[in-house]
Write an enzyme that holds these catalytic residues in place. Structure first.
Site, PDB file in Angstrom:
ATOM      1  N   ASP A   1       0.914  -1.128   0.000  1.00 13.62           N
ATOM      2  CA  ASP A   1       0.000   0.000   0.000  1.00 13.62           C
ATOM      3  C   ASP A   1       0.952   1.176   0.000  1.00 13.62           C
ATOM      4  OD1 ASP A   1      -1.425   2.284   0.944  1.00 13.62           O
ATOM      5  OD2 ASP A   1      -3.049   0.930   1.466  1.00 13.62           O
ATOM      6  N   HIS A   2       1.135   1.811  -1.146  1.00  9.96           N
ATOM      7  CA  HIS A   2       2.259   2.743  -1.241  1.00  9.96           C
ATOM      8  C   HIS A   2       2.118   3.959  -0.332  1.00  9.96           C
ATOM      9  CE1 HIS A   2      -0.265   4.922  -4.103  1.00  9.96           C
ATOM     10  NE2 HIS A   2       0.540   5.940  -3.985  1.00  9.96           N
TER      11      HIS A   2
ATOM     12  N   HIS B   1      -5.819   2.867   1.005  1.00  4.37           N
ATOM     13  CA  HIS B   1      -5.034   3.978   1.553  1.00  4.37           C
ATOM     14  C   HIS B   1      -5.710   4.685   2.735  1.00  4.37           C
ATOM     15  CE1 HIS B   1      -2.822   3.152  -1.998  1.00  4.37           C
ATOM     16  NE2 HIS B   1      -3.517   3.890  -2.825  1.00  4.37           N
TER      17      HIS B   1
HETATM   18  C1  BG6 Z   1      -3.335   4.511  -6.363  1.00  2.00           C
HETATM   19  C2  BG6 Z   1      -4.680   4.589  -7.029  1.00  2.00           C
HETATM   20  O1  BG6 Z   1      -3.305   3.469  -5.438  1.00  2.00           O
HETATM   21  O2  BG6 Z   1      -3.065   5.744  -5.715  1.00  2.00           O
HETATM   22  C3  BG6 Z   1      -4.730   5.746  -8.006  1.00  2.00           C
HETATM   23  O3  BG6 Z   1      -4.934   3.378  -7.710  1.00  2.00           O
HETATM   24  C4  BG6 Z   1      -4.332   7.033  -7.315  1.00  2.00           C
HETATM   25  O4  BG6 Z   1      -6.014   5.874  -8.576  1.00  2.00           O
HETATM   26  C5  BG6 Z   1      -3.026   6.872  -6.568  1.00  2.00           C
HETATM   27  O5  BG6 Z   1      -4.208   8.033  -8.300  1.00  2.00           O
HETATM   28  C6  BG6 Z   1      -2.703   8.092  -5.733  1.00  2.00           C
HETATM   29  O6  BG6 Z   1      -1.413   7.971  -5.254  1.00  2.00           O
HETATM   30  P1  BG6 Z   1      -0.514   9.249  -4.977  1.00  2.00           P
HETATM   31  O7  BG6 Z   1       0.732   8.706  -4.389  1.00  2.00           O
HETATM   32  O8  BG6 Z   1      -0.288   9.933  -6.299  1.00  2.00           O
HETATM   33  O9  BG6 Z   1      -1.296  10.104  -4.039  1.00  2.00           O
END
Ligand code: BG6
Length: 517
Positions: free
Chosen positions: A206-207, A269
Site C-alpha cells: 500500500d504505497h 489507503h
Molecule cells: C493509487 C490509485 O493506489 O493511488 C490511483 O490506484 C491514485 O487511482 C493513486 O491516483 C494516488 O497515489 P498518490 O501517491 O499519487 O497520491
C-alpha cells in the site's frame, strides 16, 4: 513435580524452535544477493514507479551488492531496446534525472520475452535464473493485473521457484493493490497466492505506507508527550482525512471503471491512515505487532447499517470542468469508461470507532479525482475549552488543530490562539509550521524506494497483512450492497471543485466543516 518441570522445559524448547523457525523464514540469508523478477515489466507501474525507484536506490547504494533484474514482458524487445525504454521512463518520471548512474543501473536489467500466463515461460525463467546466479534470494514483483497472481504463484511453485530446497535463500513476492474487489474475491486471491507462498513471504504494497509523513505518524504519536497524552476522545473532537487528486483517470479508465473510489482509495489507503491514527501503541515495532494493532482498529469500526450508508456516505462523479485553468472532460467521456457509467470518482464518509479511546469521535474521510487541487492531509481537531475568561473578546478564536501534510508540501502544522498586537484584547488563531523540506532538505525518498528496500531486508512493517485486508473488506462490503440498490444521480460535481455539495452538507449536519478546502 519433576514431570511437570520436564513438560515445561519441553514446552519452552518448542516455543524457542518456533521463534527460530519464524526468524529463519523472514531472514533466511542476508540480502546481499538478490534477483528481482519483475512480471509486467512493460506496464505503467514498472515505468512510473518501479524502475525510477530502483535507479534511485542504485544511485544511493541502497540496493544489494549483487543485484539483477529480470524484466518479463510479452513484447518483442531486445535487451537494448528495453533498456532504452527504461532510461526514458527514468528520465520522465524520476525526481532525480538520469545520468552516468543510470547507465550503470541499466546494465543490471535484462529483458526476458515471455508470456507469463503460459507454462513455457517458467521453464525459460528457470534457465535464465540459473544462468544469472545459481545461489540467490529471489524477489518476485507481480506488477500485473491481479487476475494473473494465481497462475504465477502456481507455476512458480510447480517449477521449484517458490522455495529454496536448501532453505538458504529466501523467495518473496511483492503484490500491488487492488487486493480483490470485495471480501469474497479477496479471499479467493489470497488462497491462490498461498498456494505458492506463506503469509510471511507475501509483501502487499500500500504505497501510502511508504510515504515519509505517513511513516512519521507513529513517531509523532509515540515519542511526543504533548500529543500522546491528548490522543483520545476526551480531547479530540474529530479527525478529517482528505486525499484529493486534480488528475482524472488517465489511461486507467478500464480498471477504474470497475473499481471506483471506494475500492481504489478508501478500502486501502484511507483506511490504512485511519488505522495508524487510531491504533493503540504496539508491543514492539515489528511488522507483526503493528499489524495486530491495526487489525484491532478495523475490527472496532462501527459496522455500517443501510441507514448509515444513506446518511453518512456521499458518492460523486465528475462532469467536465476546469482544473487549474485547463478544460477537462467529464468522467463518462474518459477513455475506457462506459458512457453511462455509475462508478463513483468521489467519496466522503463518516465512520466511528467503537472502543474506549475513540468512542464518540467521528472520522471524516474524503477522496476524489479531478478535484480542485492535489493534496493529502490529516487534521486532528481538538475540543474547545469551556469559555470562562475570554468569552467576550473579539476575533477568531478557534479550536486547536494538528495537520499532518502528507503531500505535496510534506510537513505538520499546529494552530493555537494568541492575542493580536496592540492595546486591545483581540484573539486570533495562529499557525506553527514545520516544513519537512526546510528541515531535512529536498528529495525525500519516494515511497517505492523505501518499500522495495524493506522487502529486501524482510521488514514487513510497511505492508498490509492478510488480516488487515480481510477486516477492511468486511467493513466496506455492506456499502456496495446498499449502493447497488439505488441508482445515483451522476455526474454531480464539476471537475475542478471539491466534490458534490452533499459532501459539505453532510458534515455541516454534524455542526462541523471541512477544515481544509
Ligand atoms: C493509487 C490509485 O493506489 O493511488 C490511483 O490506484 C491514485 O487511482 C493513486 O491516483 C494516488 O497515489 P498518490 O501517491 O499519487 O497520491
Amino acid at each position: 513435580m519433576a514431570i511437570q518441570k520436564i513438560a515445561e522445559k519441553e514446552k519452552e524448547i518448542v516455543i524457542e524452535k518456533k521463534i527460530e523457525r519464524s526468524k529463519k523464514d523472514e531472514y533466511a540469508a542476508p540480502a546481499d544477493r538478490v534477483i528481482m523478477i519483475l512480471f509486467g515489466a512493460t506496464g505503467d507501474l514498472a515505468n512510473r514507479k518501479i524502475f525510477p525507484a530502483l535507479n534511485s536506490m542504485n544511485r544511493q547504494g541502497t540496493i544489494p551488492k549483487k543485484f539483477r533484474v529480470i524484466a518479463i514482458g510479452r513484447r518483442d524487445y531486445t535487451n537494448d531496446i528495453f533498456r532504452e525504454k527504461v532510461k526514458n521512463s527514468i528520465e520522465y518520471f524520476s525526481t532525480v534525472k538520469s545520468g552516468k548512474n543510470t547507465d550503470s543501473f541499466l546494465k543490471i536489467v535484462d529483458y526476458l520475452k515471455a508470456d507469463f500466463t503460459k507454462e513455457e515461460a517458467y521453464a525459460k525463467l528457470k534457465r535464465k535464473i540459473e544462468e544469472e546466479e545459481n545461489e540467490s534470494n529471489l524477489l518476485y514483483y507481480l506488477a500485473t493485473s491481479p487476475d494473473n497472481f494465481g497462475v504465477i504463484a502456481k507455476m512458480l511453485k510447480k517449477y521449484g521457484l517458490a522455495h529454496d530446497k536448501k532453505n538458504k535463500f529466501w523467495r518473496r513476492v511483492i503484490i500491488e493493490k487492488p487486493f480483490g474487489s470485495d471480501i469474497a474475491s479477496a479471499k479467493r486471491l489470497n488462497k491462490m497466492l498461498k498456494h505458492g507462498f506463506p503469509e510471511s513471504r507475501i509483501f502487499r504494497i500500500d504505497h501510502y505506507l511508504g510515504k515519509e509523513l505517513v511513516q512519521n505518524i507513529l513517531v509523532l504519536r509515540f515519542t511526543n508527550i504533548i500529543f500522546e497524552q491528548l490522543w483520545n476522545q476526551k480531547y479530540i473532537d474529530n479527525v478529517q482525512i482528505t486525499v484529493a487528486e486534480d488528475a482524472g483517470v488517465g489511461r486507467r479508465g478500464g480498471y477504474y471503471d470497475s473499481a471506483g473510489a471506494l475500492r481504489d482509495m478508501v478500502q486501502s489507503h484511507l483506511l490504512q491512515l485511519v488505522s495508524l491514527i487510531a491504533m493503540e501503541p504496539p508491543v514492539s515495532l515489528s511488522g507483526r505487532d503493528i499489524s495486530s494493532e491495526k487489525v484491532k482498529v478495523f475490527r472496532s469500526l462501527t459496522p455500517l447499517t443501510s441507514k448509515d450508508v444513506e446518511t453518512n456516505i456521499v458518492r460523486g462523479q465528475y462532469s467536465a470542468g476546469v482544473v487549474k485553468g485547463r478544460s477537462v472532460k467529464g468522467y463518462r467521456e474518459e477513455e475506457g469508461v462506459r458512457r453511462d457509467s455509475d462508478t463513483e470518482t468521489f467519496v466522503a464518509m463518516k465512520l466511528t470507532i467503537n472502543n474506549m479511546r475513540w468512542a464518540g469521535v467521528p472520522f471524516y474521510l474524503r477522496t476524489g479525482k479531478r478535484m480542485k487541487d492535489r493534496f493529502a492531509n490529516i487534521i486532528i481537531q481538538f475540543k474547545e475549552l469551556p469559555c470562562v475568561l475570554f468569552c467576550d473578546v473579539e476575533g477568531g478564536m478557534r479550536p486547536n488543530m494538528l495537520t499532518i501534510r502528507i503531500q505535496p508540501e510534506e510537513g505538520m502544522e499546529t494552530t493555537f490562539n494568541l492575542k493580536t498586537p496592540g492595546s486591545g484584547m483581540d484573539i486570533q488563531s495562529v499557525r506553527m509550521n514545520f516544513s519537512h523540506e526546510a528541515e531535512f532538505g529536498p528529495n525525500t525518498p519516494e515511497a517505492y524506494e523505501k518499500l522495495i528496500y524493506n522487502t529486501i531486508s524482510g521488514d514487513t512493517t510497511l505492508f498490509t497483512s492478510w488480516k488487515e485486508v480481510e477486516q477492511s473488506w468486511i467493513f466496506i462490503d455492506p456499502i456496495f450492497k446498499v449502493w447497488r440498490k439505488r441508482k445515483p444521480r451522476f455526474p454531480n460535481y464539476a471537475a475542478g471543485t471539491m466534490g458534490p455539495r452533499e459532501a459539505d452538507m453532510f458534515i455541516r449536519a454534524d455542526g462541523r466543516e471541512w477544515n481544509f478546502n
